[in-house]
Design a protein around this motif. Structure first.
Motif, mmCIF file in Angstrom:
data_model
loop_
_atom_site.group_PDB
_atom_site.id
_atom_site.type_symbol
_atom_site.label_atom_id
_atom_site.label_comp_id
_atom_site.label_asym_id
_atom_site.label_seq_id
_atom_site.Cartn_x
_atom_site.Cartn_y
_atom_site.Cartn_z
ATOM 1 N N HIS A 1 0.847 -1.195 0.000
ATOM 2 C CA HIS A 1 0.000 0.000 0.000
ATOM 3 C C HIS A 1 0.888 1.252 0.000
ATOM 4 O O HIS A 1 1.936 1.276 0.669
ATOM 5 C CB HIS A 1 -0.915 0.003 1.226
ATOM 6 C CG HIS A 1 -1.999 1.005 1.147
ATOM 7 N ND1 HIS A 1 -1.819 2.317 1.523
ATOM 8 C CD2 HIS A 1 -3.272 0.914 0.709
ATOM 9 C CE1 HIS A 1 -2.939 2.988 1.328
ATOM 10 N NE2 HIS A 1 -3.845 2.142 0.843
ATOM 11 N N PRO A 2 0.492 2.323 -0.725
ATOM 12 C CA PRO A 2 1.307 3.539 -0.784
ATOM 13 C C PRO A 2 1.589 4.167 0.583
ATOM 14 O O PRO A 2 2.585 4.852 0.747
ATOM 15 C CB PRO A 2 0.486 4.503 -1.649
ATOM 16 C CG PRO A 2 -0.514 3.664 -2.356
ATOM 17 C CD PRO A 2 -0.701 2.412 -1.581
ATOM 18 N N ARG A 3 0.728 3.921 1.562
ATOM 19 C CA ARG A 3 0.935 4.517 2.888
ATOM 20 C C ARG A 3 1.702 3.599 3.836
ATOM 21 O O ARG A 3 1.894 3.943 5.002
ATOM 22 C CB ARG A 3 -0.402 4.911 3.487
ATOM 23 C CG ARG A 3 -1.013 6.078 2.682
ATOM 24 C CD ARG A 3 -2.203 6.703 3.309
ATOM 25 N NE ARG A 3 -1.947 7.248 4.623
ATOM 26 C CZ ARG A 3 -2.896 7.720 5.420
ATOM 27 N NH1 ARG A 3 -4.150 7.725 5.011
ATOM 28 N NH2 ARG A 3 -2.609 8.189 6.604
ATOM 29 N N PRO B 1 4.615 2.276 5.867
ATOM 30 C CA PRO B 1 5.808 3.014 6.299
ATOM 31 C C PRO B 1 7.122 2.321 5.948
ATOM 32 O O PRO B 1 8.188 2.862 6.205
ATOM 33 C CB PRO B 1 5.637 3.089 7.820
ATOM 34 C CG PRO B 1 4.795 1.911 8.156
ATOM 35 C CD PRO B 1 3.891 1.692 6.981
ATOM 36 N N ARG C 1 0.337 -3.332 4.819
ATOM 37 C CA ARG C 1 -0.570 -2.461 5.571
ATOM 38 C C ARG C 1 -2.015 -2.807 5.224
ATOM 39 O O ARG C 1 -2.432 -2.722 4.070
ATOM 40 C CB ARG C 1 -0.271 -1.003 5.254
ATOM 41 C CG ARG C 1 -1.032 -0.032 6.123
ATOM 42 C CD ARG C 1 -0.592 1.387 5.793
ATOM 43 N NE ARG C 1 -1.405 2.352 6.485
ATOM 44 C CZ ARG C 1 -0.945 3.271 7.311
ATOM 45 N NH1 ARG C 1 0.345 3.340 7.544
ATOM 46 N NH2 ARG C 1 -1.752 4.112 7.890
ATOM 47 N N SER D 1 -8.152 3.825 1.681
ATOM 48 C CA SER D 1 -7.233 4.957 1.544
ATOM 49 C C SER D 1 -6.078 4.864 2.553
ATOM 50 O O SER D 1 -5.068 5.538 2.416
ATOM 51 C CB SER D 1 -7.978 6.283 1.719
ATOM 52 O OG SER D 1 -8.400 6.454 3.061
ATOM 53 N N VAL D 2 -6.221 4.005 3.547
ATOM 54 C CA VAL D 2 -5.227 3.870 4.614
ATOM 55 C C VAL D 2 -4.421 2.578 4.484
ATOM 56 O O VAL D 2 -3.246 2.525 4.817
ATOM 57 C CB VAL D 2 -5.931 3.931 5.997
ATOM 58 C CG1 VAL D 2 -4.949 3.705 7.126
ATOM 59 C CG2 VAL D 2 -6.650 5.263 6.168
#
Length: 199
Positions: A91-93, A95, A101, A107-108
């Motif tokens: 996922h782009p978010r 860490p 994730r 979106s999270v």
């Protein structure tokens, strides 16, 4: 003897010498208190915790706060994890690229993962030795994630079911990889189930 063994007294005593305590989570699992995963662990502590994971089914490390991506990957590495294994991507978010994730909000994090009963990593021939979760925000009530002790699941079967299940395989629908439904746990040696219904 209970299906899920009690916390091992000798391991608990060893851990207490290092300021770490274990608390039973019923019906399966144990909570670890006083262990900071941001710091290296003495080898005897790491081994005792790994053995207790195999004994109780899983461990919850309380009081860690929010770990950075690098800290989470480092903590996972204590028990074998070196990289992210995912059929869903990163996922782009996330860490860290080695963190898968997951969230109920797309979106999270990646949404809709493992909606049915499954063993993490069943899409690989060499299954995960451990799976590490860092829950930053959990539901106050409910939630739909459950954990089961694979050895206790096998022990709860009737003798006829045990004999039959030992001849079965589980097929991962994503990769087509086959796994025996019954195996010997690599750490404890206990006969256990490896049942995969989802993904």
């Amino acid at each position: 003897m209970p299906l899920v063994p009690c916390i091992d007294k000798e391991r608990a005593s060893l851990l207490q010498k290092h300021g770490i305590s274990l608390e039973t989570i019923d019906p399966v699992g144990a909570a670890v208190v006083g262990c900071n995963l941001r710091h290296p662990l003495p080898e005897e502590v790491r081994v005792a915790l790994e053995d207790e994971m195999a004994n109780r089914g899983f461990l919850v490390f309380r009081g860690q706060g929010v770990l950075s991506g690098d800290e989470q990957v480092s903590a996972s590495g204590l028990w074998g994890a070196r990289r992210c294994h995912s059929t869903h991507g990163v996922h782009p978010r996330a860490p860290n690229r080695h963190i898968f994730r997951v969230s109920n909000d797309s979106s999270v994090g990646i949404h809709g993962v493992g909606p049915q009963w499954h063993n993490d990593g069943s899409f690989n021939r060499d299954v995960f030795s451990h799976a590490t979760y860092h829950a930053v925000k959990v539901p106050e009530h409910g939630g739909a994630t459950f954990f089961a002790h694979q050895g206790a699941a096998f022990d709860s079967l009737s003798p006829a079911e045990r004999e039959r299940w030992q001849r079965l395989v589980s097929i991962n629908s994503t990769s087509g990889v086959l796994h025996p439904v019954v195996h010997d746990h690599p750490r404890s040696g206990r006969r256990s189930v490896f049942l995969h219904l989802g993904m």
